[in-house]
Design an enzyme around this catalytic site. Structure first.
Site, PDB file in Angstrom:
ATOM      1  CB  SER A   1       0.527   8.200 -12.494  1.00 41.85           C
ATOM      2  OG  SER A   1       1.402   7.457 -13.299  1.00 41.85           O
TER       3      SER A   1
ATOM      4  NE  ARG B   1      -3.045   2.670 -10.541  1.00 44.06           N
ATOM      5  CZ  ARG B   1      -2.991   1.505 -11.194  1.00 44.06           C
ATOM      6  NH1 ARG B   1      -3.833   0.518 -10.891  1.00 44.06           N
ATOM      7  NH2 ARG B   1      -2.082   1.294 -12.108  1.00 44.06           N
TER       8      ARG B   1
ATOM      9  CD  GLU C   1      -2.605   6.577  -9.750  1.00 41.73           C
ATOM     10  OE1 GLU C   1      -2.692   6.573 -10.989  1.00 41.73           O
ATOM     11  OE2 GLU C   1      -1.792   5.872  -9.131  1.00 41.73           O
TER      12      GLU C   1
HETATM   13  C1  LIG Z   1       7.911   6.916  -8.295  1.00 37.84           C
HETATM   14  C2  LIG Z   1       6.518   6.435  -8.047  1.00 37.84           C
HETATM   15  C3  LIG Z   1       5.987   5.447  -8.847  1.00 37.84           C
HETATM   16  C4  LIG Z   1       4.685   4.974  -8.634  1.00 37.84           C
HETATM   17  N1  LIG Z   1       4.204   3.980  -9.434  1.00 37.84           N
HETATM   18  C5  LIG Z   1       2.966   3.501  -9.214  1.00 37.84           C
HETATM   19  C6  LIG Z   1       2.457   2.433 -10.033  1.00 37.84           C
HETATM   20  O1  LIG Z   1       3.114   1.921 -10.927  1.00 37.84           O
HETATM   21  N2  LIG Z   1       1.206   1.999  -9.779  1.00 37.84           N
HETATM   22  C7  LIG Z   1       0.443   2.519  -8.789  1.00 37.84           C
HETATM   23  O2  LIG Z   1      -0.684   2.057  -8.599  1.00 37.84           O
HETATM   24  N3  LIG Z   1       0.911   3.522  -8.009  1.00 37.84           N
HETATM   25  C8  LIG Z   1       2.142   4.020  -8.196  1.00 37.84           C
HETATM   26  N4  LIG Z   1       2.609   5.032  -7.415  1.00 37.84           N
HETATM   27  C9  LIG Z   1       1.726   5.623  -6.395  1.00 37.84           C
HETATM   28  C10 LIG Z   1       1.833   4.981  -5.005  1.00 37.84           C
HETATM   29  O3  LIG Z   1       3.131   4.442  -4.803  1.00 37.84           O
HETATM   30  C11 LIG Z   1       0.792   3.892  -4.776  1.00 37.84           C
HETATM   31  O4  LIG Z   1      -0.511   4.396  -4.856  1.00 37.84           O
HETATM   32  C12 LIG Z   1       0.993   3.220  -3.405  1.00 37.84           C
HETATM   33  O5  LIG Z   1       0.246   2.038  -3.335  1.00 37.84           O
HETATM   34  C13 LIG Z   1       0.621   4.138  -2.255  1.00 37.84           C
HETATM   35  O6  LIG Z   1       1.073   3.548  -1.071  1.00 37.84           O
HETATM   36  P1  LIG Z   1       1.530   4.433   0.188  1.00 37.84           P
HETATM   37  O7  LIG Z   1       1.802   3.467   1.289  1.00 37.84           O
HETATM   38  O8  LIG Z   1       2.610   5.365  -0.159  1.00 37.84           O
HETATM   39  O9  LIG Z   1       0.164   5.210   0.462  1.00 37.84           O
HETATM   40  P2  LIG Z   1       0.010   6.702   1.021  1.00 37.84           P
HETATM   41  O10 LIG Z   1       0.437   7.666  -0.033  1.00 37.84           O
HETATM   42  O11 LIG Z   1       0.629   6.811   2.361  1.00 37.84           O
HETATM   43  O12 LIG Z   1      -1.581   6.757   1.149  1.00 37.84           O
HETATM   44  C14 LIG Z   1      -2.400   6.752  -0.016  1.00 37.84           C
HETATM   45  C15 LIG Z   1      -3.879   6.722   0.417  1.00 37.84           C
HETATM   46  O13 LIG Z   1      -4.156   5.455   1.017  1.00 37.84           O
HETATM   47  C16 LIG Z   1      -4.660   5.650   2.340  1.00 37.84           C
HETATM   48  N5  LIG Z   1      -4.120   4.575   3.184  1.00 37.84           N
HETATM   49  C17 LIG Z   1      -2.812   4.332   3.427  1.00 37.84           C
HETATM   50  N6  LIG Z   1      -2.704   3.269   4.227  1.00 37.84           N
HETATM   51  C18 LIG Z   1      -3.954   2.839   4.497  1.00 37.84           C
HETATM   52  C19 LIG Z   1      -4.475   1.755   5.279  1.00 37.84           C
HETATM   53  N7  LIG Z   1      -3.681   0.922   5.950  1.00 37.84           N
HETATM   54  N8  LIG Z   1      -5.817   1.596   5.325  1.00 37.84           N
HETATM   55  C20 LIG Z   1      -6.633   2.431   4.648  1.00 37.84           C
HETATM   56  N9  LIG Z   1      -6.206   3.485   3.915  1.00 37.84           N
HETATM   57  C21 LIG Z   1      -4.862   3.677   3.837  1.00 37.84           C
HETATM   58  C22 LIG Z   1      -4.115   7.003   2.777  1.00 37.84           C
HETATM   59  O14 LIG Z   1      -4.878   7.545   3.843  1.00 37.84           O
HETATM   60  C23 LIG Z   1      -4.214   7.776   1.483  1.00 37.84           C
HETATM   61  O15 LIG Z   1      -5.538   8.186   1.284  1.00 37.84           O
HETATM   62  C24 LIG Z   1       3.900   5.520  -7.595  1.00 37.84           C
HETATM   63  C25 LIG Z   1       4.445   6.520  -6.773  1.00 37.84           C
HETATM   64  C26 LIG Z   1       5.742   6.969  -6.987  1.00 37.84           C
HETATM   65  C27 LIG Z   1       6.309   7.998  -6.079  1.00 37.84           C
END
Ligand SMILES: Cc1cc2nc3c(=O)[nH]c(=O)nc-3n(C[C@H](O)[C@H](O)[C@H](O)COP(=O)(O)OP(=O)(O)OC[C@H]3O[C@@H](n4cnc5c(N)ncnc54)[C@H](O)[C@@H]3O)c2cc1C
Length: 302
Positions: free
Chosen positions: A224, A174, A294
């Site tokens: 998480s 992560r 996380e």
């Molecule tokens: C119900 C649920 C279940 C989940 N299950 C998992 C799981 O099983 N495994 C897991 O790893 N995560 C899980 N997550 C967490 C999350 O979905 C992941 O971390 C996901 O990859 C985040 O993507 P996002 O587009 O929503 O990022 P955001 O929340 O929009 O951003 C997260 C971070 O990444 C940065 N970021 C976003 N886009 C870019 C880019 N293009 N370039 C550089 N930095 C960037 C942002 O600035 C921020 O710091 C879960 C979340 C929820 C709500």
């Protein structure tokens, strides 16, 4: 911020907003306003926008907001909301797939499975954008995003696009450390294995049903909250402290999954942040384990 003299952008095709409530763009449904918010039409439009931004303008890259807690005072500078814009996807042959950062991770999982490519199924239950998965090294069910990555394309503050090899990055559970600050993912090349399309689709369906059995899918959350400590599970430690169902304001530790915090309807970011601190402190006291977050806490207090 209101539209001012500095904001005489020209030639934009995307959507520019001011004081945009981030609660609309995070899965926790909390968060104060972004001073400026730009949703580019496509990559060319994003470059046009970035080239006109002041050099020191703070930028925040928003995927689907599924791993962030934006504080109630909101975000200074500009939010780049690229989801749905950088959404090209193509199979280049021999299992190599080029993906745009603005695709839903789940869409990438299904595209690969339909092409008869295996290895990306775990992405189906991660409710974020590929850009967020690349930034977080998102993973599930034994798979991790960067195990698939061959090469990435990043954009700099001035709109310059460059390609980077994976060995430029320090990747861990992560966590992804970029070689330089001020670069953001706009796409990636993923290497998959040739396999059976139907079996991959079946694995996707099985993984999705396991999720709805174990996660509070009906209430706003950000997955998480804490990383799993080495050799253990954050959820186990939290549950053993009797914290399931404990609340601060409208934020509560999920009764279904102890490492999830849910917004029961009227939570503020401060409620969530206080509850995160309370959980971490209780686990430290009882188990002597320092839980690391996380989810990323960003922005300023109200
Ligand atoms: C119900 C649920 C279940 C989940 N299950 C998992 C799981 O099983 N495994 C897991 O790893 N995560 C899980 N997550 C967490 C999350 O979905 C992941 O971390 C996901 O990859 C985040 O993507 P996002 O587009 O929503 O990022 P955001 O929340 O929009 O951003 C997260 C971070 O990444 C940065 N970021 C976003 N886009 C870019 C880019 N293009 N370039 C550089 N930095 C960037 C942002 O600035 C921020 O710091 C879960 C979340 C929820 C709500």
């Amino acid at each position: 911020m209101s539209e001012n003299a500095q904001d005489r952008f020209v030639g934009l095709r995307g959507e520019l907003k001011y004081d945009e409530p981030m609660a609309r763009h995070t899965t926790w449904r909390v968060g104060g306003p972004a001073e400026r918010y730009y949703a580019p039409a496509d990559l060319d439009d994003l470059v046009v926008f970035l080239r006109q931004l002041p050099e020191h303008e703070p930028l925040f890259w928003l995927g689907l907001g599924s791993n962030i807690l934006v504080r109630d005072g909101g975000l200074r500078g500009t939010v780049i909301a690229y989801f749905g814009a950088l959404n090209d996807i193509s199979h280049l042959g021999n299992g190599l797939v080029k993906v745009g950062a603005g695709l839903a991770s789940a869409k990438v999982a299904r595209f690969c499975a339909k092409q008869g490519l295996v290895g990306a199924e775990f992405l189906c239950g991660i409710p974020g954008a590929m850009g967020g998965a690349l930034a977080m090294n998102a993973g599930a069910f034994g798979g991790e995003t960067w195990e698939l990555v061959k090469k990435v394309e990043v954009i700099r503050h001035n709109g310059e696009l460059i390609q980077r090899q994976t060995d430029n990055y320090k990747v861990a559970y992560r966590s992804v450390e970029a070689p330089l600050p001020g670069e953001w993912f706009v796409g990636a090349w993923l290497q998959l294995r040739e396999g059976n399309s139907e079996e991959a689709m079946m694995r996707i369906r099985a993984l999705l049903s396991r999720r709805s059995d174990t996660q509070p899918t009906q209430q706003p959350n950000a997955g998480s909250v804490f990383r799993n400590p080495a050799g253990d599970y954050a959820a186990r430690l939290i549950e053993a402290c009797g914290l399931k169902g404990k609340c601060v304001g409208g934020a509560c530790v999920s009764t279904k999954h102890a490492n999830f915090i849910v917004n029961t309807g009227n939570a503020s970011s401060l409620d969530v942040e206080k509850l995160i601190a309370k959980v971490a402190m209780t686990v430290k006291k009882k188990h002597g384990v320092e839980l690391l977050r996380e989810v990323q806490v960003v922005g300023v207090n109200a």
